[in-house]
Every structure is written in C-alpha cells, then in structure tokens.
Design a protein around this motif. Sequence first.
Motif, short mmCIF file in Angstrom:
data_model
loop_
_atom_site.label_atom_id
_atom_site.label_comp_id
_atom_site.label_asym_id
_atom_site.label_seq_id
_atom_site.Cartn_x
_atom_site.Cartn_y
_atom_site.Cartn_z
N LEU A 192 0.85 -1.20 0.08
CA LEU A 192 0.02 0.11 -0.10
C LEU A 192 0.89 1.30 -0.12
O LEU A 192 0.63 2.23 -0.73
CB LEU A 192 -0.74 0.06 1.30
N THR A 193 1.90 1.14 0.76
CA THR A 193 2.98 2.26 0.67
C THR A 193 4.31 1.40 0.78
O THR A 193 4.38 0.16 0.99
CB THR A 193 2.84 3.10 1.74
N PRO A 194 5.46 1.98 0.49
CA PRO A 194 6.86 1.51 0.54
C PRO A 194 6.92 0.60 2.13
O PRO A 194 7.69 -0.30 2.21
CB PRO A 194 7.71 2.36 0.38
N GLU A 195 6.30 1.15 3.15
CA GLU A 195 6.48 0.78 4.41
C GLU A 195 5.20 -0.08 4.98
O GLU A 195 5.25 -0.38 6.14
CB GLU A 195 6.79 1.69 5.42
N ARG A 196 4.22 -0.65 4.30
CA ARG A 196 3.07 -0.91 4.55
C ARG A 196 2.55 -1.95 3.33
O ARG A 196 2.48 -1.84 2.56
CB ARG A 196 2.25 -0.14 4.81
N GLY A 197 2.37 -3.27 3.95
CA GLY A 197 1.62 -4.29 2.79
C GLY A 197 2.23 -5.67 3.35
O GLY A 197 2.36 -5.96 4.52
N PHE A 198 2.27 -6.71 2.60
CA PHE A 198 2.61 -7.98 2.84
C PHE A 198 3.81 -8.73 1.94
O PHE A 198 3.63 -8.36 0.68
CB PHE A 198 1.30 -8.83 3.19
N LEU A 199 4.36 -9.33 2.26
CA LEU A 199 5.55 -10.21 1.55
C LEU A 199 5.30 -11.51 1.67
O LEU A 199 5.05 -12.20 2.96
CB LEU A 199 7.01 -9.78 2.17
N VAL A 200 5.53 -12.59 0.81
CA VAL A 200 5.54 -13.83 0.86
C VAL A 200 6.82 -14.50 0.06
O VAL A 200 7.19 -13.79 -0.95
CB VAL A 200 4.23 -14.24 -0.21
N THR A 233 5.23 -24.44 1.08
CA THR A 233 5.79 -23.83 2.55
C THR A 233 5.97 -22.64 2.31
O THR A 233 7.06 -22.09 1.90
CB THR A 233 7.09 -24.91 3.18
N LEU A 234 5.49 -21.68 2.93
CA LEU A 234 5.45 -20.25 2.78
C LEU A 234 5.64 -19.45 4.07
O LEU A 234 5.29 -19.91 5.20
CB LEU A 234 4.40 -19.68 2.08
N LYS A 235 6.30 -18.39 3.88
CA LYS A 235 6.54 -17.37 4.91
C LYS A 235 6.00 -16.07 4.54
O LYS A 235 6.23 -15.45 3.58
CB LYS A 235 8.07 -17.09 5.42
N THR A 238 10.22 -1.02 11.16
CA THR A 238 8.88 -1.16 10.99
C THR A 238 8.50 -2.20 11.44
O THR A 238 8.93 -3.44 11.22
CB THR A 238 8.52 -0.95 9.59
N PRO A 239 7.16 -2.40 12.44
CA PRO A 239 6.87 -3.63 12.99
C PRO A 239 6.30 -4.66 11.93
O PRO A 239 5.77 -4.15 10.84
CB PRO A 239 5.73 -3.01 13.80
N GLU A 240 6.73 -6.00 12.23
CA GLU A 240 6.42 -7.03 10.95
C GLU A 240 5.55 -8.15 11.88
O GLU A 240 6.20 -8.41 13.08
CB GLU A 240 7.59 -7.38 10.34
N LEU A 241 4.77 -8.76 11.22
CA LEU A 241 4.21 -9.91 11.52
C LEU A 241 4.60 -11.06 10.64
O LEU A 241 4.13 -11.00 9.74
CB LEU A 241 2.49 -9.73 11.75
N GLN A 242 5.24 -12.03 11.24
CA GLN A 242 5.48 -13.46 10.46
C GLN A 242 4.41 -14.54 10.62
O GLN A 242 4.21 -14.78 11.71
CB GLN A 242 6.74 -13.56 10.79
N LEU A 243 3.98 -14.95 9.48
CA LEU A 243 3.04 -15.94 9.58
C LEU A 243 3.32 -17.22 8.61
O LEU A 243 3.75 -16.84 7.51
CB LEU A 243 1.54 -15.70 8.96
N PRO A 244 3.68 -18.46 9.57
CA PRO A 244 4.15 -19.49 8.46
C PRO A 244 2.72 -20.11 8.01
O PRO A 244 1.77 -20.72 8.85
CB PRO A 244 4.78 -20.41 9.55
N ILE A 245 2.62 -20.22 6.52
CA ILE A 245 1.64 -20.86 6.05
C ILE A 245 2.24 -22.33 5.13
O ILE A 245 3.18 -22.24 4.51
CB ILE A 245 1.20 -20.07 5.07
#
Length: 333
Positions: free
Chosen positions: A241-249, A264-266, A305-312
């Motif tokens: 959404l911005t350079p500092e906001r969004g999600f990465l896979v 197996t994704l992060k 920047t705060p990050e939340l990691q989700l193992p999928i």
Amino acid sequence: MAEKKEKPRYNAGRRIRWLGVAIVVAVIAYSGGWYWLAGQVETQASGFVEEQRQLGLAIDCADRDVRGYPFRLEIFCTSLEVKRPAEGLNVEAGAFRSAAQVYEPKRIYAELDAPVSVASSVLGRVEANWTLGRATATLAEPLPKRVSVALDNLDLSFAGLQKALTATIAEAHMRTQGEELDLALRYEGLTIDPRLVDNRILPALSGDADLRLKDGVALATQGVSTLRGVAGEIQRLALLLTPERGFLVSGSFEIGADGLIDATLKVIIVDPAGFAAAMKPVFPEYASQIDMIASGQKQPGPDGTPELQLPITIRDGRAALGFIPLASIPPLD
C-alpha cells in the motif's frame, strides 16, 4: 674525400594520400558489409513471417523497412498486426521499431506504440494504451538469455470498462539460469475499477514478484498446456500500500500431477496496524478477522517497521496457519 649519401626525403604528402585511399576503401568495404547484413535481416524477417504463416499465424509488419546505417540494424513498421484465425486471435498495434548494434547483433532493443487491441475467443476484446512501451532481449538458443518489457502509464480496458486497470509503471522480466527460469514482475500506482472487485474501493497498489521455475527452460521450450507438475521457489512476492506497508510472501511450491498445491511459505505483514486500518474499510465483513491477525506478536523489521510473520503451509491443497486450518484450494489445471 668520400661522397656523403643523402637520406631519402620524407614524403608526408604521399603517405597522407595512401592513408586517405585506405580510409575510403575501408568505408566502402564497411558500407558494403552493412548493406549485405541489412539484406540478410530483410531475408530472415521475410522467412520468419512465411514460416509463421505456414503454422497458422499471420504477421503483417506494414511498410517494413531495414535502416540504421552506419552503426545499427533497425526494422521499422508503421503498424503491426498478428492473426491466428484458428483460435480467433487478432492483435492490432501501432508503429513497431527494433534495433541492434552491428557489433552486438543478438542484443535487441524494441519499441511498440499504443494503442494495442487484442481480440480473442477466450479473453474477448482488450484495449491497451501506454505512453512508452519498450523491450530488450539477448537472443540465444533455445530461449533468449534475458527479456525485459517496460510500459509507462499503462491502462487496460475490457469487459465494457474503460481503464479497468491502470498503472504508472509495469515491468516484466525473464532470465535463464542454466535449466531454470527466473521470472520477475514490478508495478506501481496500480488502480482497479471497483466494478471488477464487487464494488470495493481499493487503494492504489504497488508490488513486485520474483520467482524461479524448476526446469523452466524445458517448460517454456516445450510449451506449457497445464500448470500440473510445475515447481519452483518464490524469492519474493509483494503487495504494497506504501513502501512501508503491505505483505510479503516467500517460499517453495509444487503443483502435483493431481493439480493440488504443496507449499511452505513465509508471509510477512509489514506495519500490521496500518495494513489492517487500510483493509477494514475495503472488507468490512472481515474486520474482526483482520484485527485478530494484526494483533499477533510483532517484531521490528530491517528498517524498524513492525512486522508480523505468519508460517503458511499447504499440503494437498489444504492451507493452514501453523496448526489452524485456513482453506482448501481446488485442483489447478
């Protein structure tokens, strides 16, 4: 007294004349070589068009002209049209220009002018416009070593919607790495007509993708009629959404012979609170789920920047977050 021998006089004028003659001969020889190469380009272009015609693909490069003397070889067309009647495919485009340096003939530069109209029995009619469309390729066998396409100020119209998708920048890249194939994509300022997404108003998006396909060269050479059996590594898949906001896979994936996905994704949500605040108005019916995910344990990213990691994990098409089942993905064709 012995006579002194006189040294022969230095005849600068004669040497200059011979140098001039040599230059003229070299220019004539080079010019002859350039026009011979231009003739070869024209012959090969005609042969390629004829070869494709026999395969059912008609290519019309209107007013085709080979030019670029003295240092380049260029093919110019005032318009470009491609047809495959058996599949109901018809592509019409503006002027086409391609060029290669005489000393580097396998490095191709090309530009294509908009608008481009694509009509097919599968996609219907799609109209594309851009202010600048360019491509580069390094030719090799069986696939080019590199191909890059970049479009500035792209807009796509389809399904009766004008400018259904727009992007300030859209790029696609391909590179061979031995038997593997690297694919990359980047876009900025992507806007989506709300009518395409159930009347939801999405913010302008940016993103990129970088993945490597196992045995990708063989897949591309043979032609891919199904996704089954495709495997690879997602180096990075980003929706921002911005350079500092969004999600990465990132992570590995494989599509089995039955069409079911194993992966197996992060997944990393960058700035979870800001991402949730932006997404809840778009998907109000999922507001509580969005808040629940954003409330997970965070850690600072590389820039703080705060990050939340989700193992999928996805096994046989069943996706799970840790031990929590998420959804089932139907088989892919």
